[in-house]
Design a protein around this motif. Structure first.
Motif, mmCIF file in Angstrom:
data_model
loop_
_atom_site.group_PDB
_atom_site.id
_atom_site.type_symbol
_atom_site.label_atom_id
_atom_site.label_comp_id
_atom_site.label_asym_id
_atom_site.label_seq_id
_atom_site.Cartn_x
_atom_site.Cartn_y
_atom_site.Cartn_z
ATOM 1 N N GLY A 150 0.772 -1.053 0.115
ATOM 2 C CA GLY A 150 -0.168 0.101 0.024
ATOM 3 C C GLY A 150 0.938 1.393 -0.014
ATOM 4 O O GLY A 150 0.452 2.252 -0.855
ATOM 5 N N GLU A 151 1.772 1.213 0.880
ATOM 6 C CA GLU A 151 2.897 2.318 0.921
ATOM 7 C C GLU A 151 3.495 2.678 -0.303
ATOM 8 O O GLU A 151 3.958 3.673 -0.740
ATOM 9 C CB GLU A 151 3.733 2.429 2.097
ATOM 10 C CG GLU A 151 4.834 3.243 2.320
ATOM 11 C CD GLU A 151 4.191 4.681 2.893
ATOM 12 O OE1 GLU A 151 4.539 5.663 2.213
ATOM 13 O OE2 GLU A 151 3.392 4.581 3.421
ATOM 14 N N GLU A 152 4.041 1.236 -0.755
ATOM 15 C CA GLU A 152 4.842 1.331 -2.322
ATOM 16 C C GLU A 152 3.932 1.961 -3.328
ATOM 17 O O GLU A 152 4.513 2.744 -4.053
ATOM 18 C CB GLU A 152 5.158 0.052 -2.271
ATOM 19 C CG GLU A 152 6.308 0.037 -3.570
ATOM 20 C CD GLU A 152 7.533 0.640 -3.495
ATOM 21 O OE1 GLU A 152 8.353 0.632 -4.521
ATOM 22 O OE2 GLU A 152 8.081 0.988 -2.356
ATOM 23 N N SER A 153 2.694 1.715 -3.369
ATOM 24 C CA SER A 153 1.844 2.064 -4.249
ATOM 25 C C SER A 153 1.569 3.672 -4.090
ATOM 26 O O SER A 153 1.672 4.334 -5.092
ATOM 27 C CB SER A 153 0.524 1.551 -4.258
ATOM 28 O OG SER A 153 0.417 0.164 -4.258
ATOM 29 N N ALA A 154 1.479 3.975 -2.842
ATOM 30 C CA ALA A 154 1.121 5.419 -2.744
ATOM 31 C C ALA A 154 2.544 6.237 -3.188
ATOM 32 O O ALA A 154 2.224 7.452 -3.612
ATOM 33 C CB ALA A 154 0.982 5.729 -1.349
ATOM 34 N N ARG A 155 3.505 5.822 -2.861
ATOM 35 C CA ARG A 155 4.792 6.392 -3.388
ATOM 36 C C ARG A 155 5.028 6.865 -4.948
ATOM 37 O O ARG A 155 5.229 7.919 -5.235
ATOM 38 C CB ARG A 155 6.283 5.741 -3.028
ATOM 39 C CG ARG A 155 6.412 5.625 -1.649
ATOM 40 C CD ARG A 155 7.645 4.920 -1.122
ATOM 41 N NE ARG A 155 7.989 4.928 0.335
ATOM 42 C CZ ARG A 155 8.987 4.534 0.700
ATOM 43 N NH1 ARG A 155 9.952 3.735 0.164
ATOM 44 N NH2 ARG A 155 9.011 4.597 2.163
#
Length: 400
Positions: free
Chosen positions: A41-46
Motif C-alpha cells: 500500500g505504501e509502495e503504491s502511494a509512493r
C-alpha cells in the motif's frame, strides 16, 4: 490622496499575499498504510506522490498546487469510512487508490454515490470496473491480463523449456480467497482450459493463513509440475518456505503479482528458494528500457526521494497512471466532477509512451484498454523481465 494611494498600495500588497496566490487543490490518497497490506500500500502511494511532485514542479493542475490527503484503508470498513471522510470533511476533488481490490470495490462505491471521481491505479479484480460506474476509472492492467499472460507463458515458454507438451504438465492453482485471488484464478482456469492445460486442482485459502503445509502436501501428492499462486506477501513467503521445508520442488512456480514481485519476499525466503520462480505482474525495473521510456528517470527520482531502491513495480505503475490522470485534469475546463470525467475520458496515450510500456485509453467500464502485464523471473536475486520477448532483459531459465 496620499492616504488613498497608501491604502491602494497596501490593498495590492495584501492581495498578493492572499491564499489565491498559493492556491491548492486537494486529492485523496486512499491506500492500506497500516495492517497486513501496508508494505505494498505504501509502495503504491509512493508512485502517486512522485507524480504529484512532478506536476507541482510544473505548476500543479490548473495553476493550483496539489495537496494529498491520506486515508488509511486498513480494511474494507475503514476504506469506506476514510472515503466518506475525504469527501465530506476534506473536500477532495477526487480520490486516488488503492492497491487492494476489496478496498477499492468498497471505497469506490462511496465515491460513486457522492459523485466524486475515483481513480484506481493498482487493484486488478474484475469487479472494480464491471459495475458500470460513471466516476470510476482504472489505469492498471487487470486479473484478466494476469491470467491470460500466465497461460501464454506456460504454453509458449515454460512447457517447451521443460521439454514437455503443455497438456502433459500437471497444473495446480492456489490463491488467496478475496476478489483479487478469486478473479485471477478464474481467468487462469478459463484460459488454461482453452489452451488444453491439465489443471488438476484449484485451492483457495484465506490470505491471513499461518499454515499451508497441508496444501503443499496435497500438491506434492498429486504430482503437480507447475504451481500458480495468486497471493499477497505473507502468504507468498509462507508457501515458498513450507514447500522448501517439505522438499517439494515443482518444475515451475508462477506467482500472480502481489508478494512475488517484491524484493522483501526474496529477502525473506532467500536466493536459493526464490531462484527461478516466475511471476506475472505490472512492469518491473529489470526490463528492456527501450520499451519503457522514462523508467530510468523514475527510478532515480525514487532513490532521491526515499533513499532506497523501489521495492516493487507497484510504485512505477501507480506513477504512470496518476501522471496520466493529473495531466488530463490540468487540461480540463475546471475541477467539477463532470469536467474531470470528461477530460480523463479523452486521454489517448499510445502504446510504448509511458514508463510502464503500455498506453492509456479508457474503454468499456472505464478500464484502460491499453494496459498490459509482463512475465518476470527471479534470477540471481533480481526480478528480471523475460516475457514478452520485445520487453525481455534476459532469457527464461530452467533448472537442469
Amino acid at each position: 490622496m496620499k492616504l488613498a494611494g497608501l491604502m491602494t498600495t497596501s490593498a495590492l500588497a495584501l492581495t498578493m499575499m492572499t491564499p489565491q496566490a498559493f492556491a491548492e487543490v486537494t486529492f485523496g490518497a486512499l491506500f492500506p498504510f497500516s495492517g497486513q497490506l501496508a508494505l505494498l500500500g505504501e509502495e503504491s502511494a509512493r508512485g502517486l506522490e512522485i507524480a504529484v511532485d512532478e506536476m507541482n514542479a510544473a505548476g500543479g493542475v490548473q495553476g493550483e498546487q496539489i495537496v494529498l490527503e491520506r486515508g488509511d484503508a486498513v480494511d474494507n470498513n475503514q476504506a469506506i469510512g476514510e472515503a466518506r471522510r475525504l469527501i465530506s470533511l476534506s473536500g477532495v476533488k477526487a480520490i486516488f487508490g488503492s492497491y487492494s481490490s476489496a478496498r477499492s470495490i468498497a471505497a469506490s462505491q462511496v465515491a460513486e454515490l457522492a459523485g466524486i471521481p475515483f481513480f484506481e491505479l493498482g487493484a486488478v479484480a474484475d469487479e472494480v470496473t464491471s459495475r458500470d460506474f460513471k466516476y470510476l476509472f482504472r489505469t492498471n492492467p487487470t486479473a484478466d491480463h494476469m491470467g491470460k499472460l500466465i497461460v501464454e507463458m506456460i504454453v509458449e515458454k515454460v512447457a517447451p523449456g521443460l521439454g514437455k507438451a503443455p497438456g502433459d504438465l500437471k497444473i495446480g492453482i492456489i490463491h488467496e480467497d478475496s476478489s483479487y485471488g478469486t478473479s485471477v484464478a478464474g481467468h487462469q482456469e478459463r484460459y488454461g482450459k482453452e489452451a488444453g492445460l491439465n489443471i488438476v486442482t484449484t485451492m483457495p485459502y484465506p490470505a491471513a493463513t499461518v499454515d499451508m503445509s497441508s496444501m503443499v502436501l496435497d500438491l506434492q501428492s498429486r504430482g503437480v509440475d507447475v504451481v500458480l499462486q495468486t497471493s499477497y506477501q505473507n502468504d507468498s513467503v509462507l508457501f515458498l518456505q513450507q514447500a522448501s521445508e517439505a522438499g517439494y520442488k515443482p518444475s515451475a512456480i508462477i506467482g500472480g503479482g502481489g508478494g512475488y514481485s517484491m524484493l522483501p519476499t526474496a529477502e525473506a525466503v532467500g536466493n536459493d528458494v526464490i531462484e527461478g520462480v516466475l511471476d506475472a505482474d505490472f512492469t518491473q525495473y529489470a526490463v528492456n528500457t527501450d520499451f519503457t521510456p522514462g523508467l530510468e528517470s523514475f527510478v532515480e527520482t525514487y532513490r532521491t526521494k526515499y533513499g532506497m531502491e523501489p521495492r516493487s513495480g507497484h510504485s512505477l505503475n501507480n506513477y504512470v497512471g496518476a501522471l496520466a490522470i493529473l495531466k488530463a485534469i490540468d487540461a480540463a475546463e475546471g475541477l467539477k466532477p463532470d469536467q474531470i470525467v470528461a477530460a480523463v475520458s479523452a486521454i489517448d496515450i499510445p502504446q510504448g509512451q509511458t514508463a510502464a510500456g503500455y498506453g492509456v485509453q479508457f474503454g468499456e467500464g472505464n478500464q484502460n484498454q491499453r494496459a498490459s502485464m509482463m512475465g518476470m523471473q527471479w534470477q540471481d536475486g533480481t526480478l528480471v523481465t523475460v516475457y514478452p520477448p520485445e520487453a525481455a532483459a534476459a532469457e527464461m531459465r530452467f533448472a537442469q
